[in-house]
Design an enzyme around this catalytic site. Structure first.
Site, PDB file in Angstrom:
ATOM      1  N   GLU A  40       9.124  50.554  28.284  1.00  0.00           N
ATOM      2  CA  GLU A  40       8.447  49.843  27.185  1.00  0.00           C
ATOM      3  C   GLU A  40       8.811  48.356  27.228  1.00  0.00           C
ATOM      4  O   GLU A  40       7.972  47.483  27.003  1.00  0.00           O
ATOM      5  CB  GLU A  40       8.857  50.435  25.827  1.00  0.00           C
ATOM      6  N   TYR A  41      10.077  48.085  27.558  1.00  0.00           N
ATOM      7  CA  TYR A  41      10.526  46.698  27.696  1.00  0.00           C
ATOM      8  C   TYR A  41       9.787  46.031  28.862  1.00  0.00           C
ATOM      9  O   TYR A  41       9.284  44.913  28.738  1.00  0.00           O
ATOM     10  CB  TYR A  41      12.045  46.700  27.926  1.00  0.00           C
ATOM     11  N   GLU A 119      41.964  33.294  19.308  1.00  0.00           N
ATOM     12  CA  GLU A 119      40.897  33.959  20.073  1.00  0.00           C
ATOM     13  C   GLU A 119      41.502  34.424  21.395  1.00  0.00           C
ATOM     14  O   GLU A 119      42.353  33.728  21.941  1.00  0.00           O
ATOM     15  CB  GLU A 119      39.776  32.970  20.440  1.00  0.00           C
ATOM     16  N   LYS A 121      41.990  34.624  25.222  1.00  0.00           N
ATOM     17  CA  LYS A 121      41.643  33.671  26.291  1.00  0.00           C
ATOM     18  C   LYS A 121      41.004  34.454  27.426  1.00  0.00           C
ATOM     19  O   LYS A 121      41.653  35.280  28.061  1.00  0.00           O
ATOM     20  CB  LYS A 121      42.910  32.966  26.779  1.00  0.00           C
ATOM     21  N   ASP A 123      39.412  35.309  30.985  1.00  0.00           N
ATOM     22  CA  ASP A 123      39.714  34.867  32.340  1.00  0.00           C
ATOM     23  C   ASP A 123      38.405  34.763  33.112  1.00  0.00           C
ATOM     24  O   ASP A 123      38.001  35.690  33.805  1.00  0.00           O
ATOM     25  CB  ASP A 123      40.660  35.885  32.996  1.00  0.00           C
ATOM     26  N   TYR A 230      32.470  29.566  22.666  1.00  0.00           N
ATOM     27  CA  TYR A 230      33.535  29.361  21.690  1.00  0.00           C
ATOM     28  C   TYR A 230      33.577  27.929  21.164  1.00  0.00           C
ATOM     29  O   TYR A 230      34.473  27.572  20.404  1.00  0.00           O
ATOM     30  CB  TYR A 230      34.903  29.725  22.278  1.00  0.00           C
ATOM     31  N   LYS A 318      50.099  32.269  27.171  1.00  0.00           N
ATOM     32  CA  LYS A 318      49.806  33.141  28.318  1.00  0.00           C
ATOM     33  C   LYS A 318      50.796  34.297  28.371  1.00  0.00           C
ATOM     34  O   LYS A 318      52.003  34.088  28.283  1.00  0.00           O
ATOM     35  CB  LYS A 318      49.923  32.345  29.631  1.00  0.00           C
ATOM     36  N   CYS A 412      38.122  59.716  62.803  1.00  0.00           N
ATOM     37  CA  CYS A 412      37.883  60.163  61.430  1.00  0.00           C
ATOM     38  C   CYS A 412      38.847  61.288  61.071  1.00  0.00           C
ATOM     39  O   CYS A 412      38.894  62.305  61.770  1.00  0.00           O
ATOM     40  CB  CYS A 412      36.435  60.636  61.269  1.00  0.00           C
ATOM     41  N   CYS A 415      36.620  64.701  60.375  1.00  0.00           N
ATOM     42  CA  CYS A 415      35.826  65.453  61.351  1.00  0.00           C
ATOM     43  C   CYS A 415      36.225  65.164  62.792  1.00  0.00           C
ATOM     44  O   CYS A 415      35.657  65.730  63.723  1.00  0.00           O
ATOM     45  CB  CYS A 415      34.330  65.182  61.152  1.00  0.00           C
ATOM     46  N   CYS A 430      33.290  56.152  60.210  1.00  0.00           N
ATOM     47  CA  CYS A 430      33.012  57.369  60.944  1.00  0.00           C
ATOM     48  C   CYS A 430      31.493  57.411  61.126  1.00  0.00           C
ATOM     49  O   CYS A 430      30.753  57.402  60.146  1.00  0.00           O
ATOM     50  CB  CYS A 430      33.483  58.578  60.148  1.00  0.00           C
ATOM     51  N   CYS A 435      29.462  64.310  58.829  1.00  0.00           N
ATOM     52  CA  CYS A 435      30.899  64.393  58.522  1.00  0.00           C
ATOM     53  C   CYS A 435      31.080  65.024  57.142  1.00  0.00           C
ATOM     54  O   CYS A 435      30.480  64.572  56.157  1.00  0.00           O
ATOM     55  CB  CYS A 435      31.493  62.994  58.549  1.00  0.00           C
TER      56      CYS A 435
HETATM   57  S1  IVH Z   1      38.903  26.393  24.192  1.00  0.00           S
HETATM   58  C1  IVH Z   1      39.215  21.759  24.693  1.00  0.00           C
HETATM   59  N1  IVH Z   1      38.772  29.027  23.983  1.00  0.00           N
HETATM   60  O1  IVH Z   1      40.612  28.381  29.219  1.00  0.00           O
HETATM   61  C2  IVH Z   1      39.562  23.181  24.882  1.00  0.00           C
HETATM   62  N2  IVH Z   1      39.050  28.072  26.151  1.00  0.00           N
HETATM   63  O2  IVH Z   1      42.861  26.781  30.113  1.00  0.00           O
HETATM   64  C3  IVH Z   1      38.420  24.016  25.186  1.00  0.00           C
HETATM   65  N3  IVH Z   1      39.117  29.716  27.938  1.00  0.00           N
HETATM   66  O3  IVH Z   1      38.805  25.558  30.284  1.00  0.00           O
HETATM   67  C4  IVH Z   1      38.796  25.374  25.574  1.00  0.00           C
HETATM   68  N4  IVH Z   1      38.868  31.501  26.687  1.00  0.00           N
HETATM   69  O4  IVH Z   1      37.720  27.874  30.513  1.00  0.00           O
HETATM   70  C5  IVH Z   1      38.914  27.963  24.816  1.00  0.00           C
HETATM   71  N5  IVH Z   1      38.613  31.326  23.660  1.00  0.00           N
HETATM   72  C6  IVH Z   1      38.741  30.263  24.478  1.00  0.00           C
HETATM   73  C7  IVH Z   1      38.861  30.429  25.871  1.00  0.00           C
HETATM   74  C8  IVH Z   1      39.028  29.291  26.667  1.00  0.00           C
HETATM   75  C9  IVH Z   1      39.015  31.044  27.919  1.00  0.00           C
HETATM   76  C10 IVH Z   1      39.319  28.906  29.164  1.00  0.00           C
HETATM   77  C11 IVH Z   1      38.388  27.714  29.288  1.00  0.00           C
HETATM   78  C12 IVH Z   1      39.273  26.522  29.396  1.00  0.00           C
HETATM   79  C13 IVH Z   1      40.536  27.146  29.889  1.00  0.00           C
HETATM   80  C14 IVH Z   1      41.703  26.269  29.561  1.00  0.00           C
END
Ligand code: IVH
Length: 682
Positions: A40-41, A119, A121, A123, A230, A318, A412, A415, A430, A435
Site C-alpha cells: 500500500e505504501y 543525553e 552520547k 557513537d 540534538y 565517557k 572443508c 565434507c 568450500c 557440502c
Molecule cells: S552536543 C557543541 N550531544 O559527540 C557540542 N554531541 O565529542 C555539540 N555526540 O561532535 C555536540 N551524541 O558528534 C552532542 N547527544 C549528543 C551527542 C553528541 C554524540 C557527538 C557529536 C560531537 C561529539 C563530541
C-alpha cells in the site's frame, strides 16, 4: 476512468501524497508502528511518481521520489559551516566531571541554580542539516569543524529523516545531530560482509561513516542508517530558550531525537543518570559510549563561552571501555551458508558488557595474520560497538614458547573438499555445493521467519534430514511425507503432520520472502523486498540484466553482480525450478505463467505517457507488469515500447527522436486482450 488531473489538482494531489507518505515514514521508521502494508505504501509512492511524471515541475526536492536519484558522484564538494561544529571535552572519571562543574560554578556565580540536560552520547558521525523554507536542502559532515563534505544526496536516503519540517516553513534552519547505525543492523551488515569475503567494519561508527561517505548514494541507501538530532543553530531566533526546548522543538517538527534526555537539577541527579546509563548502554540499540551533560539555559551558555575547540557549557562523560584478558583454548572452523570457512576463537569465559563471552569470530586469515592470534595465547577482548565480541590484541608476554602461527586448513572440516581462496576475497571457501554444513545453514535460513517461515524445522531436524539423505536441497522439503518424518528421532505422528503442513503452507509465502529464502549472496531481506516489488516475478528477475539491477534504488554494483551470478548457476536454477514445480509462489504472475511467457510484453521495457481511454495509467502499468513487462518512468535508449495515450508529454517526443516503437492506447489494448481478457473490457 478517473478524469485527467488539471495542474492545480495534480499539485494538490502531490502535496497530499507527500504528506501521507511522510506520515507513514514517521510511523514506520520513527514510531515503529506502521499502519499500512508495504504494497500500500509502494502504491502511494507510485501514484506520486505518476503525478510527477505528468507534471515534472512537481518533482521538487521534498519528494520522497528524490530520496535516491541521479548518478554516483565523482567527489564530495566542500561545505563551510555557518558556525564551527565544535567537539566536546571529555570527563573520564567522576573527579574530572566535578572539576567541570566547579569551573562552571565559578563562571555562573556561587548562587546560581542552573539546570543541566543529560543525553546519551551516540557513537556515530556528526552532521549538519539545513532546511530552507521548511525543505531539506543540505546535509554536511563535520569534517574539521570549519569545513565538511556535502553529503546531501546520501542523507536523503535515510528514511527516518523527514524531507520537510512539519511547522516551520520560512527561512533557513540548521540542525545538528548524529548519523548512526543500530547494533542489530551493524551485526547484520558485518555478517553479510563476512559471508561475502569483504572486510568487516570494526564498530557501528565506522560502519555509519563508511556508509555515509559513499560516492554512490545507492550504496548508502542499502545500509540502514539512522539520524538523531540534538541541536538547533541559532535557537534563540526561533524563540527557543533551553536545550530541553530544543529537543521538544525538533520533535514538534517531526525530526528524530533519541528521546532519552533528562533535566537534572543537581550533581546527584546527574550521577544517577550516569549510573543508569552505565547498564542501559549495553542494550540501547544505538551504541552509546558516554553521556553528554549540557547547560539547559541557552542564554547562560554565553557566560561560559568556549575554548578554542569545545564549549565550556557541555561535557562528555565517557564510560571506560571494557577490555578483559582471556586465554584462547581453540580456534574452530565453521562453514557458513555460502561455504565461507570462518575461524572462531574459543576462550575461557569472561564477563563483558553485561554477558558471558566465550567465542569471538576471527573473521578470516588476513585478520588472524594481522593480529597474529594463536591457540594458547592470552588475548585482550572487548565487544565491538558493545555488541560483537572481538579479539583486540595478543598479550605477547604470556605467549607459550611452543606456539605456532595459525593457518586455516585449506580443507572443508565438514565434507573434506579442498577449500579455495579467490584472489579478490578475504574468505576461504568450500566449493562443494552439496557440502552438508552449507546445506544445513541454507535450510535453517530457508525455513526462518523472514523467509519461508516453516515452523518445526529447527537445528536438530535439519541435521537429521540431511544425515539421512532425505534433504539434499531446500526444494526436497516439499516432497517430504509424514511417513518419511515418522522414522526420525523425536518425531511422533502429530509433529510429523505439523511439519509437512507447515511446509505445504509456506508455498503461499509472499514473493519477497521466497527470494530472501534463496539466500542470494549480498542480498538481504531489504534487497529481496526491493527487487520483488520492481520485478514482481521470478522469471522477470531471472532475465534481468546486471546494469538494470544496478540502477535500482538501494542496489549497488556488488549486489547486482551477486544476483546475476546466482541465477547463472545451474545448481541454484535447479533448486528454483524444483520449488516452482512444488507450487511455491514465484511472483505476481505465477498464476498465469504460460500467459506471461508468451505475451508480446514479456521482457519488454515499457513507458506509458498520456491518458488511456479505458483505464488509468496505473492500471495499464500493472497489467503490463503482470504480462512480464518492466515499466519505467522515463524514456531512454533501452526502452522497447512507449504507449502514448491522449495528450502525451515530452516522453512521446523523446521516443520519436530515439526511434522507439510507439503504440497507441488501442494498439496496447489489442496486444494485451488475448492475455488479459478480463481486464480489457473495462
Ligand atoms: S552536543 C557543541 N550531544 O559527540 C557540542 N554531541 O565529542 C555539540 N555526540 O561532535 C555536540 N551524541 O558528534 C552532542 N547527544 C549528543 C551527542 C553528541 C554524540 C557527538 C557529536 C560531537 C561529539 C563530541
Amino acid at each position: 476512468m478517473p478524469a485527467p488531473l488539471s495542474s492545480e489538482e495534480a499539485s494538490a494531489r502531490a502535496e497530499a501524497l507527500k504528506k501521507e507518505i511522510a506520515r507513514h515514514d514517521e510511523l514506520y521508521y520513527v514510531l515503529d508502528s506502521p499502519e499500512i502494508e508495504d504494497h500500500e505504501y509502494d502504491a502511494l509512492l507510485r501514484e506520486l511518481a505518476a503525478v510527477e511524471a505528468s507534471f515534472p515541475e512537481l518533482l521538487t526536492p521534498d519528494s520522497p521520489n528524490m530520496r535516491v536519484r541521479g548518478a554516483p558522484r565523482g567527489e564530495f564538494t566542500k561545505v563551510t559551516h555557518a558556525s564551527p561544529m565544535q567537539s566536546l571535552d571529555n570527563a573520564l572519571d567522576p573527579g574530572e566531571l566535578d572539576a567541570f562543574f566547579d569551573r562552571a560554578r565559578r563562571f555562573l556565580g556561587e548562587n546560581s541554580d542552573e539546570c543541566w540536560v543529560c543525553e546519551p552520547k551516540m557513537d556515530g558521525l556528526a552532521v549538519s542539516l539545513v532546511y530552507s523554507d521548511g525543505v531539506f536542502e543540505l546535509g554536511a559532515t563535520r569534517g574539521d569543524g570549519q569545513t565538511g563534505e556535502d553529503v546531501t544526496q546520501n542523507i536523503r536516503t535515510i528514511r527516518s529523516l523527514p524531507l520537510c519540517l512539519k511547522r516551520n516553513r520560512s527561512g533557513r534552519v540548521e540542525v545538528r545531530g548524529e548519523v548512526c547505525m543500530a547494533r542489530e543492523d551493524f551485526a547484520e551488515l558485518n555478517r553479510m560482509r563476512e559471508e561475502s569475503g569483504l572486510p568487516v567494519f570494526a564498530n557501528p561508527r565506522n560502519a555509519a561513516a563508511g556508509s555515509l561517505r559513499q560516492l554512490d548514494h545507492s550504496v548508502t541507501a542499502s545500509r540502514k542508517l539512522r539520524v538523531y538530532l540534538y541541536h538547533v543553530n541559532d535557537a534563540v531566533s526561533l524563540g527557543i530558550a533551553t536545550q530541553h526546548g530544543v529537543l521538544r522543538w525538533l520533535e514538534d517538527e517531526g525530526l528524530p531525537t533519541q528521546g532519552h534526555d533528562r533535566l537534572c537539577r543537581s550533581r546527584e541527579e546527574i550521577a544517577e543518570y550516569l549510573g543508569e546509563w552505565d547498564t542501559k548502554r549495553f542494550t540501547n540499540s544505538i551504541n552509546t559510549d558516554g553521556v553528554v551533560v549540557k547547560l539547559n539555559d541557552i542564554a547562560l551558555r554565553e557566560k561560559l563561552g568556549s575554548t578554542s575547540h569545545a564549549p565550556r557549557w557541555a561535557i562528555a562523560f565517557k564510560y571506560p571501555p571494557e577490555e578483559k584478558r582471556a586465554r584462547i583454548l581453540d580456534i574452530e572452523i565453521s562453514v557458513g551458508r555460502t561455504g565461507a570457512l570462518t575461524p572462531t576463537a574459543v576462550m575461557e569465559p569472561v564477563q563483558l558488557s553485561g554477558t558471558t563471552v566465550q567465542r569471538a569470530s576471527l573473521h578470516n586469515q588476513d585478520e588472524i595474520d594481522r593480529k597474529d592470534v594463536r591457540i594458547g595465547d592470552t588475548v585482550w577482548v572487548h565487544k565491538a560497538g558493545e555488541i560483537i565480541p572481538e579479539v583486540l590484541r595478543v598479550d605477547l608476554q604470556s605467549r607459550p614458547d611452543a606456539s605456532k602461527p595459525f593457518k586455516i586448513p585449506m580443507i572443508c572440516p565438514e565434507c573434506g573438499t579442498e577449500a579455495v581462496r579467490l584472489p579478490s576475497e578475504a574468505a576461504v571457501r568450500c566449493p562443494n555445493k552439496s557440502c552438508p554444513a552449507q546445506l544445513h545453514e541454507g535450510i535453517l535460513h530457508f525455513v526462518s521467519r523472514d523467509c519461508m517461515d516453516i515452523n518445526g524445522v529447527g537445528d536438530k531436524l535439519a541435521r537429521q534430514l540431511i544425515d539421512t539423505g532425505l534433504v539434499k536441497s531446500p526444494a526436497d522439503l516439499y516432497s517430504l511425507s509424514p511417513e518419511d518424518l515418522r522414522g526420525l528421532d523425536r518425531m511422533a505422528e502429530k509433529s510429523a503432520l505439523k511439519v509437512t503442513s507447515a511446509v505445504s503452507g509456506s508455498k503461499e509465502r509472499p514473493f519477497h520472502a521466497v527470494l530472501n529464502a534463496l539466500g542470494i549472496r549480498n542480498a538481504g531481506k531489504k534487497t529481496a523486498r526491493d527487487i520483488a516489488s520492481y520485478f514482481r516475478s521470478m522469471d522477470a528477475l531471472i532475465h534481468a540484466e546486471e546494469d538494470e539491477l544496478a540502477n535500482l534504488d538501494g542496489i549497488g554494483p556488488i549486489v547486482a553482480a551477486s544476483i546475476t551470478a546466482h541465477f547463472a548457476d545451474e545448481h541454484n536454477m535447479d533448486t528454483i525450478n524444483r520449488l516452482r514445480a512444488a507450487g511455491v509462489n514465484m511472483g505476481a504472475d505465477s498464476a498465469g505463467d504460460e500467459r506471461c511467457a508468451s505475451s508480446p510484453l514479456t521482457g519488454k521495457k515499457m513507458v506509458f505517457t498520456g491518458e488511456l481511454p479505458s483505464m488509468t495509467r496505473q492500471e495499464a502499468e500493472e497489467i503490463a507488469r503482470d504480462l512480464g513487462a518492466k515499466v519505467a518512468g522515463s524514456v531512454s535508449g533501452k526502452t522497447d515500447i512507449v504507449v502514448a495515450g491522449d495528450n502525451p508529454g515530452s516522453k512521446y517526443n523523446k521516443a520519436i527522436n530515439l526511434g522507439i516503437t510507439i503504440w497507441t492506447a488501442d494498439e496496447f489494448l489489442e496486444h494485451i486482450k488475448p492475455f488479459a481478457p478480463d481486464r480489457t473490457n473495462l
